[in-house]
Scaffold this active site. Structure first.
Site, short mmCIF file in Angstrom:
data_model
loop_
_atom_site.label_atom_id
_atom_site.label_comp_id
_atom_site.label_asym_id
_atom_site.label_seq_id
_atom_site.Cartn_x
_atom_site.Cartn_y
_atom_site.Cartn_z
N ARG A 33 0.82 -1.23 0.00
CA ARG A 33 0.00 0.00 0.00
C ARG A 33 0.84 1.26 0.00
O ARG A 33 0.37 2.33 -0.33
CB ARG A 33 -0.91 0.02 1.23
CG ARG A 33 -1.87 -1.15 1.32
CD ARG A 33 -2.55 -1.21 2.66
NE ARG A 33 -1.53 -1.48 3.70
CZ ARG A 33 -1.75 -1.36 5.00
NH1 ARG A 33 -2.92 -0.97 5.44
NH2 ARG A 33 -0.80 -1.64 5.87
N GLN A 80 3.27 25.84 17.42
CA GLN A 80 2.70 26.08 16.10
C GLN A 80 3.26 25.09 15.10
O GLN A 80 4.44 24.74 15.16
CB GLN A 80 3.02 27.49 15.59
CG GLN A 80 2.21 28.58 16.21
CD GLN A 80 2.47 29.93 15.55
OE1 GLN A 80 3.41 30.12 14.78
NE2 GLN A 80 1.63 30.90 15.86
N ASP A 81 2.40 24.64 14.19
CA ASP A 81 2.82 23.85 13.03
C ASP A 81 2.48 24.65 11.79
O ASP A 81 1.41 25.25 11.70
CB ASP A 81 2.05 22.52 12.96
CG ASP A 81 2.59 21.46 13.90
OD1 ASP A 81 3.57 21.72 14.62
OD2 ASP A 81 2.04 20.36 13.92
N ARG A 98 14.34 29.17 0.25
CA ARG A 98 13.70 29.90 1.36
C ARG A 98 14.74 30.00 2.46
O ARG A 98 15.23 29.01 2.97
CB ARG A 98 12.47 29.15 1.86
CG ARG A 98 11.33 29.12 0.84
CD ARG A 98 10.12 28.39 1.43
NE ARG A 98 9.09 28.21 0.46
CZ ARG A 98 7.99 28.96 0.37
NH1 ARG A 98 7.81 29.96 1.19
NH2 ARG A 98 7.08 28.69 -0.56
N HIS A 113 16.80 32.10 7.51
CA HIS A 113 15.96 32.80 8.47
C HIS A 113 16.29 32.40 9.90
O HIS A 113 16.66 31.26 10.16
CB HIS A 113 14.48 32.48 8.22
CG HIS A 113 14.03 32.83 6.85
ND1 HIS A 113 13.07 32.10 6.18
CD2 HIS A 113 14.39 33.82 5.99
CE1 HIS A 113 12.86 32.63 4.99
NE2 HIS A 113 13.65 33.68 4.85
N LYS A 128 13.09 24.88 16.03
CA LYS A 128 12.22 24.33 14.99
C LYS A 128 12.47 22.84 14.85
O LYS A 128 13.60 22.37 15.00
CB LYS A 128 12.52 24.94 13.62
CG LYS A 128 12.36 26.41 13.49
CD LYS A 128 12.77 26.84 12.10
CE LYS A 128 12.80 28.35 11.98
NZ LYS A 128 13.28 28.79 10.68
N HIS A 158 18.23 29.05 9.38
CA HIS A 158 17.75 27.89 8.63
C HIS A 158 17.28 28.32 7.25
O HIS A 158 16.72 29.40 7.07
CB HIS A 158 16.58 27.25 9.39
CG HIS A 158 15.92 26.15 8.63
ND1 HIS A 158 14.68 26.31 8.05
CD2 HIS A 158 16.33 24.90 8.33
CE1 HIS A 158 14.36 25.18 7.43
NE2 HIS A 158 15.34 24.32 7.58
N TYR A 177 7.03 22.65 9.47
CA TYR A 177 7.78 23.27 10.55
C TYR A 177 6.96 23.15 11.83
O TYR A 177 5.78 23.48 11.84
CB TYR A 177 7.98 24.77 10.34
CG TYR A 177 8.42 25.18 8.97
CD1 TYR A 177 9.74 25.53 8.73
CD2 TYR A 177 7.52 25.26 7.90
CE1 TYR A 177 10.16 25.94 7.48
CE2 TYR A 177 7.93 25.66 6.65
CZ TYR A 177 9.24 26.00 6.45
OH TYR A 177 9.66 26.40 5.21
N ASP A 198 11.70 38.74 12.87
CA ASP A 198 12.30 38.04 11.74
C ASP A 198 13.66 38.62 11.39
O ASP A 198 13.82 39.85 11.30
CB ASP A 198 11.40 38.13 10.50
CG ASP A 198 10.15 37.28 10.62
OD1 ASP A 198 10.05 36.45 11.54
OD2 ASP A 198 9.25 37.44 9.76
N ASP A 215 14.10 37.83 1.04
CA ASP A 215 15.33 37.04 0.97
C ASP A 215 16.31 37.63 -0.04
O ASP A 215 17.52 37.63 0.19
CB ASP A 215 15.03 35.58 0.61
CG ASP A 215 14.32 34.84 1.73
OD1 ASP A 215 14.16 35.39 2.85
OD2 ASP A 215 13.91 33.68 1.50
#
Length: 188
Positions: free
Chosen positions: A24, A48-49, A60, A63, A72, A119, A132, A143, A168
């Site tokens: 499967r 948080q997710d 990306r 950061h 994270k 990261h 994340y 940030d 960025d």
């Protein structure tokens, strides 16, 4: 699931699941509170997710968060990414070290990135979904972005960079970010 220390980054871990595969597909646990506790991490600290979807060549990052930082737990749930962690904790024995990982939907590896580390990642497949799990609510005022192409870091992005965000693209280099952080520390 087992935890593997990342020698290049003090306090970072790879979490390797044990998939069960059959005709499967597969099933595996991607988060295990007891395994996190076994290496001194508090699973209940994650609040948080989030998930991002990127196309091949997108970068990306890099950061991180100012203030108390942000730890994270990052995993590529679909596709494949080249993942980058840079230790920017001045009191760390691995200060300014870099570590590179290939995270993929096939392996479901997760990397734990301690607060104070930068990261970023590059999508290596046509579609790459990156999940994340973070230990603080996001505050855009905290940030911090470092130029993904900073020659001092010399990140070996495996593909030509096809797209980055405006933030960025306009990010300062590592030296400027470190100087700014040092000046902020003196003001306190």
């Amino acid at each position: 699931m087992k935890a593997i220390e990342v020698p290049e980054i003090d306090g970072a871990f790879l979490f390797e699941p044990t998939p069960y595969a059959d005709e499967r597909g597969f099933f595996c646990r991607t988060f295990d509170a007891d395994v996190l506790r076994s290496v001194g991490l508090a699973p209940e600290s994650f609040v948080q997710d989030s998930v991002s979807r990127s196309v091949r060549g997108v970068v990306r990052g890099l950061h991180l968060r100012s203030g108390a930082g942000e730890a994270k737990l990052v995993r590529c749930s679909y596709g494949k990414v080249f993942d980058v962690v840079v230790d920017l904790r001045q009191d760390s024995p691995t200060y300014r070290n870099r570590a590179f990982f290939e995270l993929s939907g096939e392996t479901q590896l997760s990397v734990y990135i301690p607060a104070g580390c930068a990261h970023g990642f590059q999508a290596l497949t046509e579609t790459a979904d990156t999940s994340y799990r973070i230990d603080r609510e996001h505050d855009p005022a905290e940030d911090v972005t470092i130029a993904f192409d900073d020659p001092e870091l010399a990140v070996p992005w495996p593909l030509p960079v096809t797209a980055v965000s405006a933030r960025d693209r306009q990010a300062p280099g590592l030296a400027e970010v470190l100087k700014h952080r040092q000046e902020q520390g003196r003001e306190r």
